[in-house]
Design a protein around this motif. Structure first.
Motif, short mmCIF file in Angstrom:
data_model
loop_
_atom_site.label_atom_id
_atom_site.label_comp_id
_atom_site.label_asym_id
_atom_site.label_seq_id
_atom_site.Cartn_x
_atom_site.Cartn_y
_atom_site.Cartn_z
N LEU A 122 44.89 84.70 40.47
CA LEU A 122 44.21 83.42 40.77
C LEU A 122 42.89 83.63 41.51
O LEU A 122 42.36 82.70 42.10
CB LEU A 122 45.11 82.48 41.59
CG LEU A 122 46.52 82.20 41.06
CD1 LEU A 122 47.22 81.17 41.93
CD2 LEU A 122 46.49 81.74 39.61
N THR A 123 42.35 84.86 41.48
CA THR A 123 41.09 85.10 42.18
C THR A 123 39.88 84.75 41.31
O THR A 123 38.76 84.77 41.80
CB THR A 123 40.97 86.57 42.62
OG1 THR A 123 41.15 87.40 41.46
CG2 THR A 123 42.00 86.93 43.67
N ASN A 124 40.10 84.47 40.06
CA ASN A 124 38.97 84.17 39.17
C ASN A 124 38.99 82.73 38.67
O ASN A 124 38.38 82.40 37.65
CB ASN A 124 38.94 85.14 37.97
CG ASN A 124 40.24 85.09 37.16
OD1 ASN A 124 41.18 84.39 37.54
ND2 ASN A 124 40.29 85.81 36.06
N LEU A 125 39.70 81.86 39.39
CA LEU A 125 39.78 80.46 38.95
C LEU A 125 38.49 79.72 39.26
O LEU A 125 37.97 79.80 40.38
CB LEU A 125 40.93 79.74 39.68
CG LEU A 125 42.36 80.17 39.37
CD1 LEU A 125 43.33 79.22 40.06
CD2 LEU A 125 42.62 80.22 37.87
N LYS A 126 38.02 78.98 38.27
CA LYS A 126 36.88 78.09 38.52
C LYS A 126 37.44 76.69 38.81
O LYS A 126 38.61 76.42 38.47
CB LYS A 126 36.00 78.04 37.27
CG LYS A 126 35.45 79.40 36.89
CD LYS A 126 34.44 79.26 35.75
CE LYS A 126 33.81 80.59 35.44
NZ LYS A 126 34.68 81.50 34.71
N PRO A 127 36.65 75.81 39.42
CA PRO A 127 37.16 74.46 39.72
C PRO A 127 37.78 73.80 38.48
O PRO A 127 38.81 73.12 38.56
CB PRO A 127 35.92 73.72 40.19
CG PRO A 127 35.05 74.79 40.77
CD PRO A 127 35.29 76.02 39.94
N LYS A 128 37.16 74.04 37.33
CA LYS A 128 37.69 73.46 36.09
C LYS A 128 39.10 73.98 35.76
O LYS A 128 39.96 73.25 35.27
CB LYS A 128 36.73 73.85 34.95
CG LYS A 128 36.93 73.15 33.66
CD LYS A 128 35.80 73.52 32.71
CE LYS A 128 36.41 73.99 31.43
NZ LYS A 128 35.58 74.84 30.62
N GLN A 168 45.72 78.52 48.46
CA GLN A 168 45.70 78.19 47.02
C GLN A 168 47.05 77.62 46.57
O GLN A 168 47.12 76.60 45.90
CB GLN A 168 45.39 79.44 46.19
CG GLN A 168 43.92 79.74 46.03
CD GLN A 168 43.70 80.85 45.03
OE1 GLN A 168 44.24 81.95 45.20
NE2 GLN A 168 42.92 80.61 44.00
N ILE A 169 48.10 78.33 46.96
CA ILE A 169 49.44 77.89 46.54
C ILE A 169 49.74 76.51 47.12
O ILE A 169 50.28 75.63 46.44
CB ILE A 169 50.51 78.93 46.95
CG1 ILE A 169 50.32 80.21 46.11
CG2 ILE A 169 51.92 78.38 46.75
CD1 ILE A 169 51.29 81.33 46.46
N GLU A 170 49.38 76.32 48.40
CA GLU A 170 49.62 75.01 49.02
C GLU A 170 48.88 73.89 48.28
O GLU A 170 49.41 72.80 48.10
CB GLU A 170 49.19 75.04 50.49
CG GLU A 170 50.21 75.71 51.38
CD GLU A 170 49.73 75.88 52.82
OE1 GLU A 170 50.58 76.02 53.69
OE2 GLU A 170 48.49 75.89 53.05
N GLY A 171 47.67 74.20 47.86
CA GLY A 171 46.89 73.20 47.12
C GLY A 171 47.59 72.79 45.83
O GLY A 171 47.71 71.60 45.51
N PHE A 172 48.10 73.76 45.12
CA PHE A 172 48.81 73.46 43.87
C PHE A 172 50.16 72.79 44.14
O PHE A 172 50.62 71.96 43.35
CB PHE A 172 49.02 74.74 43.05
CG PHE A 172 47.77 75.24 42.38
CD1 PHE A 172 47.11 74.44 41.46
CD2 PHE A 172 47.26 76.49 42.66
CE1 PHE A 172 45.95 74.88 40.82
CE2 PHE A 172 46.11 76.95 42.04
CZ PHE A 172 45.45 76.14 41.12
N ALA A 173 50.77 73.17 45.26
CA ALA A 173 52.10 72.62 45.58
C ALA A 173 52.04 71.09 45.70
O ALA A 173 52.99 70.39 45.32
CB ALA A 173 52.60 73.22 46.89
N GLN A 174 50.91 70.58 46.17
CA GLN A 174 50.77 69.12 46.30
C GLN A 174 50.88 68.43 44.94
O GLN A 174 51.10 67.23 44.86
CB GLN A 174 49.42 68.78 46.92
CG GLN A 174 49.30 69.19 48.36
CD GLN A 174 47.89 69.03 48.86
OE1 GLN A 174 47.08 68.32 48.27
NE2 GLN A 174 47.58 69.69 49.96
N HIS A 175 50.67 69.18 43.88
CA HIS A 175 50.74 68.60 42.53
C HIS A 175 51.99 69.09 41.78
O HIS A 175 52.06 68.97 40.57
CB HIS A 175 49.48 68.97 41.76
CG HIS A 175 48.24 68.48 42.43
ND1 HIS A 175 47.77 67.19 42.27
CD2 HIS A 175 47.40 69.09 43.31
CE1 HIS A 175 46.68 67.04 43.01
NE2 HIS A 175 46.44 68.17 43.64
#
Ligand code: SF4
Length: 425
Positions: A122-128, A168-175
């Motif tokens: 997940l180090t190369n993720l862009k906002p999109k 990062q994981i926490e951000g995704f966890a909200q969804h």
């Protein structure tokens, strides 16, 4: 834009007249970037598809999808996302020179993580990409954490820009996105207290992190040995102890073990493999976590049609790395099948004996090992040694190998796939 590679007959794609070479441009006005867009946007009952046929003619399809009719459209492989890291233990550095170019691609692709369970960082993720993961609910994802301390993780990945993984994981966890995670152990860097903190941090994320595995780093002759080494038996033993302690805690609090060691971890440590129950749903079996017990369980539960193998002679060909796991498996296979199962551990005669991975064995090695073995009825070869086109690393094809040896050949990931359907299928 994505391109059709083949269309299955009696499907919606065939009914629409889609064919190899068709370019799929948009669905309901949304541009198609890859297989994810295709699958998610065409999951509706009704949609408008814009495509370009091989002659360059634009065609708009107003699609009403009859219930249960699949699209049946195979797409050309996606352009793989390149990795932004430079881990000292990277398998690409561990490859000998002179192989096919595609083997040197460092891929790190969240799409393949969702689809195939490949581990991504997940180090190369862009906002999109983040928005797509959330919109399409790409869950669970398989993530290489290695260490939750951001500084140590950046050092392990050799990537000063790697984002903090817990955030990062926490951000995704909200969804509602969940994760299977792995920690590849580099002794002196992410074992000991660092490992303890990583396990604690991941456990604190609750149901968001479904599992964590600890896997000792594996190197070859070509790896960067001045920067990284494999853990010793004692180091693996200490990690196994820690993982087992977390497993007991999780079992008491959550009802499943949550933390797992790879088969290699226990083997290098000189410890017996844990029993099958220790692996719960075998969530990381493709990562070598519980692979031996999984196979034994499949056999014991009679899920495979093994009786027809009675009295046959089966050769199991593998590299020296897997060779050390086989004594735990083959007697079980022999008992379950009634076959005479022989292990053939072969050395890589193209790249040298230090290249021990079964997946890097060239076709010629198998040919030499099997050409005079007319006494065998069937030989099982590691499926990871051939690519999607059925070619070994030395460009010998599987079909050429079949013609060069006197027994039936089957490709196998874990034996159950090759033997489970019985003799002669
Ligand atoms: S994440 Fe590390 S090991 Fe994986 S491809 Fe990138 S550099 Fe190699």
């Amino acid at each position: 834009m994505i391109r059709v590679s083949s269309v299955v007959s009696d499907t919606l794609g065939a009914e629409l007249g889609l064919a190899p070479g068709h370019e799929l441009l948009s669905v309901n006005g949304r541009e198609l970037e890859d297989f994810l867009d295709w699958e998610f946007l065409t999951a509706e009952d009704q949609f408008v598809l814009l495509a370009r046929d091989p002659d360059g003619t634009m065609v708009e399809y107003d699609v009403e999808r009859p219930e249960g009719l699949p699209m049946g459209v195979e797409l050309e492989p996606p352009r793989i996302r390149r990795c932004a890291n430079r881990c000292d233990f990277c398998f690409v550095d561990g490859l000998p020179e002179g192989l096919r170019e595609t083997l040197y691609v460092r891929d790190d692709d969240y799409r393949l993580s969702f689809r195939y369970g490949n581990f991504a960082t997940l180090t190369n993720l862009k906002p999109k990409d983040v928005l797509r993961i959330i919109e399409y609910r790409l869950s669970p994802l398989y993530v290489s954490v290695h260490a939750t301390d951001p500084v140590i993780r950046r050092r392990l990945l050799r990537n000063p820009r790697a984002p903090a993984i817990i955030e990062q994981i926490e951000g995704f966890a909200q969804h509602g996105i969940q994760f299977h995670t792995q920690i590849v152990l580099q002794p002196g860097l992410n074992d000991g207290d660092v490992l303890e903190r990583s396990l604690a941090d991941l456990y604190d994320l609750g149901e968001t992190v479904l599992s964590v595995s600890a896997v000792p780093v594996g190197l070859t002759e070509f790896s960067k040995h001045h920067l990284v080494r494999e853990p010793t038996a004692e180091e693996c033993g200490a990690v196994a102890e820690r993982v087992d302690a977390w497993g007991r805690t999780a079992l008491g609090e959550r009802g499943y073990h949550w933390a797992y060691g790879s088969d290699d971890l226990y083997l290098v440590a000189g410890l017996p493999l844990p029993p099958a129950e220790r692996y719960d749903g075998f969530e990381q079996v493709e990562n070598g976590v519980g692979a031996v017990r999984f196979l034994q369980q499949q056999i014991a539960e009679g899920r495979l049609d093994l009786a027809s193998w009675a009295g046959t002679r089966v050769g199991v060909v593998t590299g020296t790395a897997m060779g050390r796991l086989m004594p735990a498996v083959l007697p079980v296979l022999a008992r379950a099948t009634g076959a005479d199962v022989e292990l053939l551990v072969v050395e890589n005669d193209l790249f040298g004996s230090s290249v021990t991975s079964a997946g890097l064995l060239p076709g010629q090695t198998f040919r030499e090992a099997l050409r005079d073995r007319a006494d065998l009825d069937v030989a099982l070869l590691p499926a990871e040694a051939v690519n999607d086109q059925g070619m070994f690393l030395d460009d010998l094809s599987f079909h050429q190998l079949v013609a060069a040896v006197p027994m039936e050949l089957r490709l196998s990931y874990h034996f159950a796939d090759a033997l489970g359907e019985g003799v002669g299928v």
